[in-house]
Design an enzyme around this catalytic site. Structure first.
Site, PDB file in Angstrom:
ATOM      1  N   LEU A 134      27.386  22.025  11.318  1.00  0.00           N
ATOM      2  CA  LEU A 134      27.093  23.400  11.708  1.00  0.00           C
ATOM      3  C   LEU A 134      27.293  23.542  13.214  1.00  0.00           C
ATOM      4  CD1 LEU A 134      23.771  24.168   9.755  1.00  0.00           C
ATOM      5  CD2 LEU A 134      26.120  24.800   9.112  1.00  0.00           C
ATOM      6  N   ASP A 135      27.628  24.769  13.647  1.00  0.00           N
ATOM      7  CA  ASP A 135      27.698  25.057  15.080  1.00  0.00           C
ATOM      8  C   ASP A 135      26.354  24.770  15.726  1.00  0.00           C
ATOM      9  OD1 ASP A 135      30.274  25.940  14.721  1.00  0.00           O
ATOM     10  OD2 ASP A 135      29.765  28.071  14.748  1.00  0.00           O
ATOM     11  N   ARG A 136      26.377  24.572  17.027  1.00  0.00           N
ATOM     12  CA  ARG A 136      25.172  24.236  17.796  1.00  0.00           C
ATOM     13  C   ARG A 136      24.041  25.234  17.548  1.00  0.00           C
ATOM     14  NH1 ARG A 136      22.985  25.513  22.822  1.00  0.00           N
ATOM     15  NH2 ARG A 136      22.007  23.766  23.938  1.00  0.00           N
TER      16      ARG A 136
END
Length: 296
Positions: free
Chosen positions: A128-130
């Site tokens: 997942l993105d940050r």
């Protein structure tokens, strides 16, 4: 403690060929040979011949290349080979140049060390993105990672919850728009010469803004964020693609439901998170900031 596995041979072959059929990668097999971690009928073995009925036991090599981070980890599902955890905002999925010793993967390694696993080597299977929150699937060891082949990857389904700005024109739809990296090296943009990207969505609730269930049919970087922004309905809180909101410091996007077929048991495993209370609050328009006098 190391992870240990046994398998019963059913035909004449070699150790390497048999283990490859069980999902042991060439790279992992070489490491096991170097560390002398393969036994046939209780006797140390290399890549020799084996016959039907013989028992191969092997252990997973350890590695100290990943620094364990002993920090909170919310475990949603766990068995002998897999973890499904809930990632908070502000945490990268894997180590990077700026955070080499702090990421979700480092925290999983720390969690496994606390379970007495020697120098664990977990792997993130669904990044997942940050600043995207929610469910992440992780393999506890390289053998699990290797067994999650293309056939099992096709069984993986992921659904997200997102709050998008405004009201969508249709209660459900499919966004088929190729994506590529923009010239600034940061943004992704819709472009005819980009990679295929397909997103399905279904409206769950709407007020001023809209709560949608989203399913990715492809897995491109920033795919959900770019696709909805391209429709003129960027995600609430998304500073990169156009809809910042003082009520949330990151995009309103949660990996909310995850299903896959376990390659060890062939059983279907499912995990799900509830709708965050904040997401329901974001369905209404952000309150106006009061005007303050410049006079001192």
């Amino acid at each position: 403690m190391r992870y240990s596995f046994t398998t019963k041979v059913t035909r004449s072959t070699t150790v390497k060929r048999w283990l490859a059929e069980q999902g042991v990668s060439h790279r992992l097999f070489k490491k096991m040979l170097v560390d002398h971690l393969i036994w046939v009928d209780g006797q140390a073995s290399d890549n020799g011949p084996v016959e039907a009925g013989q028992i191969i036991r092997f252990e997973i090599p350890t590695s100290k290349t990943l620094t364990p981070e002993f920090a909170p980890l919310e475990v949603i599902y766990e068995d002998a080979n897999w973890l499904i955890v809930s990632k908070p905002a502000g945490l990268t999925s894997v180590p990077g140049p700026h955070t080499p010793n702090s990421s979700l993967l480092n925290r999983i390694a720390g969690y496994l060390v606390e379970q007495k696993i020697d120098a664990p080597q977990p792997a993130i299977m669904t990044r997942l993105d940050r600043d995207t929150v929610g469910l992440v699937l992780a393999a506890k060891h390289p053998y699990a990672q290797g067994r999650f082949d293309q056939a099992h990857q096709r069984t993986l389904t992921k659904h997200y919850l997102a709050v998008v700005s405004g009201k969508l024109p249709s209660p459900k739809g499919e966004i088929d728009a190729p994506l590529k990296l923009a010239a600034d090296g940061i943004h992704r943009i819709v472009a005819a010469d980009g990679q295929t990207a397909v997103t399905k969505y279904r409206v769950l609730k709407e007020k001023t803004n809209t709560l949608v269930d989203v399913q990715l049919l492809t897995g491109r970087t920033h795919q959900i964020r770019v696709h909805f922004a391209s429709l003129g309905h960027p995600l609430i809180g998304d500073h990169l693609y156009g809809q910042p909101d003082a009520r949330i410091p990151y995009q309103a996007l949660q990996a909310t439901r995850l299903k896959f077929t376990d390659p060890f048991s062939e059983k279907r495993i499912t995990a799900e998170l509830p709708v965050p209370a904040l997401f329901n609050q974001l369905l209404t328009e952000a309150p106006k900031l009061s005007q303050q006098s410049d006079l001192v």
